[in-house]
Design a protein around this motif. Structure first.
Motif, PDB file in Angstrom:
ATOM      1  N   ASP A 130     -27.135  -1.948  -8.796  1.00  0.00           N
ATOM      2  CA  ASP A 130     -27.642  -1.608  -9.451  1.00  0.00           C
ATOM      3  C   ASP A 130     -29.390  -1.262  -8.353  1.00  0.00           C
ATOM      4  OD1 ASP A 130     -30.334  -0.134 -10.905  1.00  0.00           O
ATOM      5  OD2 ASP A 130     -29.285  -2.262 -12.938  1.00  0.00           O
ATOM      6  N   PRO A 131     -29.028  -0.075  -8.002  1.00  0.00           N
ATOM      7  CA  PRO A 131     -30.017   0.264  -6.643  1.00  0.00           C
ATOM      8  C   PRO A 131     -31.356  -0.340  -7.046  1.00  0.00           C
ATOM      9  CG  PRO A 131     -28.495   1.891  -6.503  1.00  0.00           C
ATOM     10  CD  PRO A 131     -28.418   0.924  -8.125  1.00  0.00           C
ATOM     11  N   ARG A 132     -31.878   0.357  -8.675  1.00  0.00           N
ATOM     12  CA  ARG A 132     -32.434   0.746  -9.543  1.00  0.00           C
ATOM     13  C   ARG A 132     -33.640  -1.172  -8.811  1.00  0.00           C
ATOM     14  NH1 ARG A 132     -32.541   1.358 -14.195  1.00  0.00           N
ATOM     15  NH2 ARG A 132     -33.286  -1.187 -14.995  1.00  0.00           N
ATOM     16  N   GLN A 133     -32.851  -2.117  -9.384  1.00  0.00           N
ATOM     17  CA  GLN A 133     -32.934  -3.350  -9.637  1.00  0.00           C
ATOM     18  C   GLN A 133     -33.217  -3.718  -7.836  1.00  0.00           C
ATOM     19  OE1 GLN A 133     -34.421  -5.929 -11.711  1.00  0.00           O
ATOM     20  NE2 GLN A 133     -33.328  -4.868 -13.620  1.00  0.00           N
ATOM     21  N   GLY A 134     -32.121  -3.740  -7.376  1.00  0.00           N
ATOM     22  CA  GLY A 134     -32.378  -3.849  -5.765  1.00  0.00           C
ATOM     23  C   GLY A 134     -33.857  -3.656  -5.163  1.00  0.00           C
ATOM     24  N   ALA A 135     -34.069  -2.105  -4.873  1.00  0.00           N
ATOM     25  CA  ALA A 135     -35.445  -1.707  -4.760  1.00  0.00           C
ATOM     26  C   ALA A 135     -36.810  -2.662  -5.784  1.00  0.00           C
ATOM     27  CB  ALA A 135     -35.899  -0.398  -4.869  1.00  0.00           C
ATOM     28  N   ARG A 136     -36.357  -3.071  -6.422  1.00  0.00           N
ATOM     29  CA  ARG A 136     -37.369  -4.141  -7.033  1.00  0.00           C
ATOM     30  C   ARG A 136     -37.246  -5.171  -6.471  1.00  0.00           C
ATOM     31  NH1 ARG A 136     -36.881  -7.532 -10.190  1.00  0.00           N
ATOM     32  NH2 ARG A 136     -34.738  -7.953 -10.655  1.00  0.00           N
ATOM     33  N   LEU A 137     -36.285  -5.277  -6.159  1.00  0.00           N
ATOM     34  CA  LEU A 137     -36.201  -7.323  -5.469  1.00  0.00           C
ATOM     35  C   LEU A 137     -36.871  -6.667  -4.162  1.00  0.00           C
ATOM     36  CD1 LEU A 137     -32.732  -8.084  -6.441  1.00  0.00           C
ATOM     37  CD2 LEU A 137     -35.156  -9.420  -7.224  1.00  0.00           C
ATOM     38  N   ARG A 138     -36.714  -6.269  -3.297  1.00  0.00           N
ATOM     39  CA  ARG A 138     -36.656  -5.812  -2.189  1.00  0.00           C
ATOM     40  C   ARG A 138     -38.863  -5.596  -1.782  1.00  0.00           C
ATOM     41  NH1 ARG A 138     -32.360  -2.670  -1.015  1.00  0.00           N
ATOM     42  NH2 ARG A 138     -33.779  -0.818  -1.460  1.00  0.00           N
ATOM     43  N   GLN A 139     -39.542  -5.160  -2.906  1.00  0.00           N
ATOM     44  CA  GLN A 139     -40.636  -4.657  -3.046  1.00  0.00           C
ATOM     45  C   GLN A 139     -40.648  -5.866  -3.609  1.00  0.00           C
ATOM     46  OE1 GLN A 139     -41.795  -2.214  -6.396  1.00  0.00           O
ATOM     47  NE2 GLN A 139     -44.182  -2.155  -5.919  1.00  0.00           N
ATOM     48  N   GLN A 140     -40.599  -6.584  -4.243  1.00  0.00           N
ATOM     49  CA  GLN A 140     -40.827  -8.178  -4.575  1.00  0.00           C
ATOM     50  C   GLN A 140     -40.929  -9.122  -3.384  1.00  0.00           C
ATOM     51  OE1 GLN A 140     -39.485  -9.868  -8.459  1.00  0.00           O
ATOM     52  NE2 GLN A 140     -41.696 -11.268  -8.160  1.00  0.00           N
TER      53      GLN A 140
ATOM     54  N   THR B 299     -39.365 -17.947  -8.507  1.00  0.00           N
ATOM     55  CA  THR B 299     -39.928 -16.761  -8.552  1.00  0.00           C
ATOM     56  C   THR B 299     -37.983 -15.946  -8.123  1.00  0.00           C
ATOM     57  OG1 THR B 299     -41.974 -17.472  -8.056  1.00  0.00           O
ATOM     58  CG2 THR B 299     -41.477 -14.508  -8.448  1.00  0.00           C
ATOM     59  N   PHE B 300     -37.523 -16.088  -7.656  1.00  0.00           N
ATOM     60  CA  PHE B 300     -36.779 -14.968  -7.258  1.00  0.00           C
ATOM     61  C   PHE B 300     -35.563 -16.201  -8.034  1.00  0.00           C
ATOM     62  CE2 PHE B 300     -32.896 -15.337  -3.811  1.00  0.00           C
ATOM     63  CZ  PHE B 300     -32.451 -13.263  -3.863  1.00  0.00           C
ATOM     64  N   ARG B 301     -35.213 -16.770  -8.478  1.00  0.00           N
ATOM     65  CA  ARG B 301     -34.556 -17.393  -9.152  1.00  0.00           C
ATOM     66  C   ARG B 301     -34.736 -16.448 -10.365  1.00  0.00           C
ATOM     67  NH1 ARG B 301     -34.059 -22.485  -7.595  1.00  0.00           N
ATOM     68  NH2 ARG B 301     -35.769 -23.081  -8.516  1.00  0.00           N
ATOM     69  N   ASP B 302     -35.641 -15.947 -11.328  1.00  0.00           N
ATOM     70  CA  ASP B 302     -35.874 -16.038 -12.253  1.00  0.00           C
ATOM     71  C   ASP B 302     -36.035 -14.292 -11.940  1.00  0.00           C
ATOM     72  OD1 ASP B 302     -36.939 -17.701 -13.560  1.00  0.00           O
ATOM     73  OD2 ASP B 302     -38.938 -17.718 -12.995  1.00  0.00           O
ATOM     74  N   ALA B 303     -36.425 -13.969 -10.442  1.00  0.00           N
ATOM     75  CA  ALA B 303     -36.338 -12.060 -10.368  1.00  0.00           C
ATOM     76  C   ALA B 303     -34.550 -12.098 -10.615  1.00  0.00           C
ATOM     77  CB  ALA B 303     -37.282 -11.738  -8.722  1.00  0.00           C
ATOM     78  N   ILE B 304     -33.687 -13.029 -10.257  1.00  0.00           N
ATOM     79  CA  ILE B 304     -32.312 -12.318  -9.722  1.00  0.00           C
ATOM     80  C   ILE B 304     -31.621 -12.713 -11.300  1.00  0.00           C
ATOM     81  CG2 ILE B 304     -32.379 -12.568  -7.935  1.00  0.00           C
ATOM     82  CD1 ILE B 304     -30.381 -14.767  -7.322  1.00  0.00           C
ATOM     83  N   GLY B 305     -32.253 -13.036 -12.354  1.00  0.00           N
ATOM     84  CA  GLY B 305     -31.788 -13.813 -13.470  1.00  0.00           C
ATOM     85  C   GLY B 305     -30.761 -12.414 -14.031  1.00  0.00           C
ATOM     86  N   ASP B 306     -31.447 -10.854 -14.182  1.00  0.00           N
ATOM     87  CA  ASP B 306     -30.808 -10.358 -15.162  1.00  0.00           C
ATOM     88  C   ASP B 306     -29.231  -9.616 -14.496  1.00  0.00           C
ATOM     89  OD1 ASP B 306     -32.756 -10.473 -17.108  1.00  0.00           O
ATOM     90  OD2 ASP B 306     -33.692  -8.525 -15.515  1.00  0.00           O
ATOM     91  N   LEU B 307     -29.277 -10.031 -12.611  1.00  0.00           N
ATOM     92  CA  LEU B 307     -28.094  -9.138 -11.695  1.00  0.00           C
ATOM     93  C   LEU B 307     -26.604 -10.716 -11.728  1.00  0.00           C
ATOM     94  CD1 LEU B 307     -30.505  -7.369  -9.628  1.00  0.00           C
ATOM     95  CD2 LEU B 307     -28.935  -6.374 -11.374  1.00  0.00           C
TER      96      LEU B 307
END
Length: 193
Positions: free
Chosen positions: A125-135, A148-156
């Motif tokens: 999901d490029p949109r989610q990838g961009a969000r993770l890179r931004q964060q 925080t990282f675990r929570d951020a990738i939880g949807d993926l």
């Protein structure tokens, strides 16, 4: 309603995928896009639908072909496409962009660095990838914010624990095999002792 699906995996897993498709999915054909019969398999898949199974090496040959929209694309052993600069990753990206849904599977997604997981998330999901890179930037410092990282990738990221997987695996079947030991092996054992 989408009859054409794709699996990209190591060549060694193609037969396993085709066996599982035949065993578990009644009425859905599995087609091997690998080896000398790949052109016929592709034509049959285009006509009849089903699941086209190919290797990472053969996937590039699909890009040059006209084919229907892919309903579901699965990439097995997705850790093999974690390097965004690699040709294999670029090929897989172009294929899965043609799919309505994508599943990337691996037993070792977070084997070394968070950057690798971010790269794979970007494929899914490029949109989610961009969000993770931004964060988290390149992921180098994600371990400092592990929760925080675990929570951020939880949807993926769906991670199954050992206790969830073990009941699905067949039991061990021990087999004793007699091996004749030659003179060189005897000498090596004597030296080791």
């Amino acid at each position: 309603g989408q009859p054409h699906h794709l699996v990209v995996c190591p060549a060694s897993l193609i037969d396993t995928w085709l066996q599982e498709i035949g065993r578990a999915l009644t009425g859905i054909g599995g087609w091997r896009f690998h080896g000398p019969g790949r052109d016929t398999a592709f034509d049959d898949w285009q006509t009849a639908g089903g699941i086209l199974v190919t290797s990472f090496q053969q996937a590039e040959h699909l890009l040059a072909r006209e084919h229907p929209r892919i309903g579901f694309a699965v990439v097995d052993e997705a850790h093999l496409v974690k390097n965004p600069a690699a040709q294999r990753t670029k090929t897989v990206r172009l294929l899965i962009e043609r799919a309505s849904r994508v599943l990337l599977m691996s037993g070792t997604l977070l084997e070394n660095r968070a950057a690798e997981l971010i790269a794979i998330a970007d494929l899914a999901d490029p949109r989610q990838g961009a969000r993770l890179r931004q964060q988290f930037g390149d992921g180098r410092d994600a371990h400092r914010e592990a929760g925080t990282f675990r929570d951020a990738i939880g949807d993926l990221y769906l991670r199954r624990n050992q206790d969830e997987v073990l009941p699905e695996l067949p039991g061990l079947i021990p087999t004793d095999v007699r091996i004749d030991v030659g003179e060189n092996e005897h000498l090596a054992c004597k030296k080791a002792l």
